[in-house]
Design an enzyme around this catalytic site. Structure first.
Site, short mmCIF file in Angstrom:
data_model
loop_
_atom_site.label_atom_id
_atom_site.label_comp_id
_atom_site.label_asym_id
_atom_site.label_seq_id
_atom_site.Cartn_x
_atom_site.Cartn_y
_atom_site.Cartn_z
N HIS A 148 -0.81 0.24 -1.26
CA HIS A 148 0.21 0.47 -0.22
C HIS A 148 1.63 0.56 -0.78
O HIS A 148 2.49 1.17 -0.18
CB HIS A 148 0.10 -0.60 0.87
N GLU A 393 -13.64 3.93 6.95
CA GLU A 393 -13.17 3.62 5.60
C GLU A 393 -14.08 2.63 4.88
O GLU A 393 -13.80 2.21 3.78
CB GLU A 393 -11.73 3.11 5.65
N ASP A 417 -9.46 3.56 1.28
CA ASP A 417 -10.39 2.44 1.22
C ASP A 417 -11.83 2.92 1.03
O ASP A 417 -12.62 2.26 0.36
CB ASP A 417 -10.28 1.59 2.49
N CYS A 464 -6.96 10.73 7.04
CA CYS A 464 -5.59 10.21 6.96
C CYS A 464 -5.34 9.46 5.66
O CYS A 464 -4.28 8.87 5.48
CB CYS A 464 -5.27 9.33 8.16
C1 PEP Z 1 -7.15 4.49 4.09
O1 PEP Z 1 -7.74 3.46 3.78
O2 PEP Z 1 -7.44 5.62 3.64
C2 PEP Z 1 -6.01 4.45 5.02
C3 PEP Z 1 -5.43 5.53 5.47
O3 PEP Z 1 -5.54 3.23 5.38
P1 PEP Z 1 -4.66 2.31 4.42
O4 PEP Z 1 -4.15 3.15 3.28
O5 PEP Z 1 -3.56 1.76 5.24
O6 PEP Z 1 -5.61 1.26 3.95
MG MG Z 2 -7.48 1.60 4.87
#
Ligand code: PEP
Ligand code: MG
Length: 534
Positions: A148, A393, A417, A464
């Site tokens: 993140h 995910e 994830d 996403c």
């Molecule tokens: C993901 O896991 O791809 C996602 C979009 O969520 P995050 O990056 O917040 O874990």
């Molecule tokens: Mg995620």
């Protein structure tokens, strides 16, 4: 009493410090103890009181003047340890002034313009505090590009290189540092020629970005006229301007957890409502997909510490929807805020880390209960209730997508994830970052399977994860049936350009060939080859 408030803050910091590794906890413990002593009957407190009584100064002026005098006296001392203490006096003074003026502390707020932050680690919460007007980029020893912190760097358009442990031994305050976030290169104290070269490169990158901006009002349509939807991921409310500027059709993912970070208390339902309302109104009729709290692992709000506990495997522990269902007041408050904000524009609710249908059913039940409660109180809410979808995910969720689809209004595939859990590679661990690949055939199969399940169930599906914002990946995602992508705003123009140059039927054929491959190397080669041609 400002000094009592300041002492309470110091006590809380001391408690947090005790969780640090032993030597750091000890060092910080001594420092905070010294700060605490300065606030209790010390020369500082006596001096401030004297100035208020004797000189009739207001409290802020008295603190400023007394701190200035004491810290100056320390700085003049010959002993280097004692002269260093002038900084502690100033720190305590600033804390007192913040308490007097009731302004919250913002870490990393006083950096000079153009600062490159070099740190062992920056958590997502730390990164959210970086002001892109002051910070030119950052370099960390630990972390992976898909964690993140890396994602936030892309959202804030901050050049960043993570996972460069060696660098910390070679930099000192005041060094000039070049950070190339595209190639991962970091150069300390470059010569004139190198500096000039990178300056030109920066100008060129800006020129290219400006050129791409011309695509803003053009559709994301393939050469064979298939329309693709491009949406933005946002972490911080301020990012909606960027989403609109870059031509995003909506917010495909709003990570609400950042509202919970960098504060000591849990945001109230009203605060969450106001935050959401601003985003929804700001998006002027475009859909906003609000993801419920995804904390745990690398995003740990202090205020939820008592619920989160210690876990040997936090990425697989009590996090995201698991926490929201355990501490239901959290979910109820969030859902209430979303339903209330939903009267200001179209919203969808996205649930993170779903692994079973029963979790989705529980969320729906809680949403119904919350809606009834709000209606009874005559509070206006979205009508009809917003669609509720699942983040796909977790590999198990992808493999049971057919069943899950019965309880979901849409799917959003979180490839960040999904890649981590499928390949058992921590997305935030620089030691295995080279092995992390969403092009692994297993990950691609899970995306393909989820997409096909959504099509069979006639529910929308998008991607996403960070893969969606990488134009190198566009052909394979579209070839697997994806028609909706959500990404960091800045990536929208690049991905749109790729889509406009792409023939979907050719991409679909290439995807079929790719899906017959057994290793990521072959997949990457076939994809690069296709990208070079089309
Ligand atoms: C993901 O896991 O791809 C996602 C979009 O969520 P995050 O990056 O917040 O874990
Ligand atoms: Mg995620």
């Amino acid at each position: 009493m400002p000094s009592t408030t300041a002492l309470t803050q110091i006590d809380k910091l001391a408690m947090k410090a005790s969780d640090l590794p032993a030597s750091a906890a000890e060092e910080l413990g001594y420092l905070l103890q010294a700060h605490g002593q300065m606030l209790q009957g010390s020369r500082l407190v006596r001096g401030v009181e004297k100035r208020i009584r004797g000189e009739r100064l207001n409290a802020e002026a008295a603190v400023s003047q007394e701190v200035g005098e004491i810290s100056h006296a320390f700085s003049q001392m010959e002993d280097s340890y004692l002269s260093e203490r002038s900084k502690d006096v100033r720190d305590v003074g600033q804390r007192l002034l913040r308490c007097l003026m009731q302004t919250p502390y913002r870490a990393l707020a006083d950096l000079p313009m153009g600062t490159v932050v070099v740190a062992d680690e920056l958590t997502p919460a730390d990164t959210a505090l970086l002001d892109p007007h002051l910070v030119a980029g950052f370099v960390t020893a630990v972390g992976g590009a898909q964690d993140h912190t890396g994602i936030l760097a892309r959202s804030l358009a901050l050049p960043a290189v993570v996972g460069t442990a060696e660098l910390l031994n070679h930099v000192k305050n005041g060094d000039i540092i070049v950070v190339d976030g595209v190639t991962g290169q970091v150069i300390v104290n470059p010569d004139e020629a190198t500096l000039k070269r990178f300056h030109e490169r920066k100008v060129e990158l800006k020129r290219q970005a400006r050129k791409l901006e011309r695509l803003r009002n053009l559709p994301a349509m393939t050469r064979d006229e298939v329309q693709i939807s491009l949406q933005a991921n946002i972490d911080l409310p301020g990012e909606i301007d960027g989403a609109l500027e870059h031509g995003a059709e909506g917010i495909g993912l709003y990570r609400t957890e950042y509202v919970f970070l960098n504060r000591d208390d849990v945001p109230t339902q009203d605060e969450q409502y106001v935050e959401l309302r601003n985003i929804i109104e700001g998006m002027k009729g475009r859909t906003v997909t609000v993801r419920t709290l995804d904390v745990g692992n690398d995003k740990l709000p202090y205020s939820l510490g008592e619920h989160l506990g210690v876990s040997a495997n936090p990425a697989m522990g009590l996090r995201a929807i698991r926490l929201s269902l355990k501490v239901q007041s959290l979910l109820e408050n969030q859902l209430s805020a979303i339903l209330r904000a939903g009267i200001h524009g179209p919203v969808r609710i996205l649930i993170p880390m779903i692994s079973t249908s029963s979790e989705m059913r529980q969320v729906r039940q809680i949403m119904k209960k919350v809606a009834t409660r709000l209606r009874r109180k005559k509070i206006k809410i979205a009508d009809p209730l917003p669609p509720v979808g699942a983040m796909i995910e977790i590999p198990g969720a992808a493999l049971s997508a057919d069943g899950l689809a019965r309880d979901c209004d849409f799917f959003s595939i979180g490839t960040n994830d999904l890649t981590m859990y499928t390949l058992a590679i921590d997305r935030g661990d620089e030691q295995v970052a080279h092995l992390y690949s969403p092009l692994h055939p297993a990950v691609l199969r899970l995306i393909q399977f989820t997409t096909a399940a959504a099509l069979r169930a006639r529910i929308p599906v998008n991607v996403c994860g960070e893969m969606a914002g990488d134009e190198r990946m566009t052909a394979i995602l579209l070839g697997l049936g994806i028609r909706d992508l959500s990404m960091a705003s800045a990536a929208v123009p690049r991905v749109k350009q790729r889509i406009r140059g792409l023939d979907l039927s050719e991409a679909t054929r290439r995807a079929q060939t790719i899906m017959e491959q057994a290793d990521s190397g072959m997949v990457a080669a076939l994809l690069d080859d296709f990208n070079a041609l089309a």
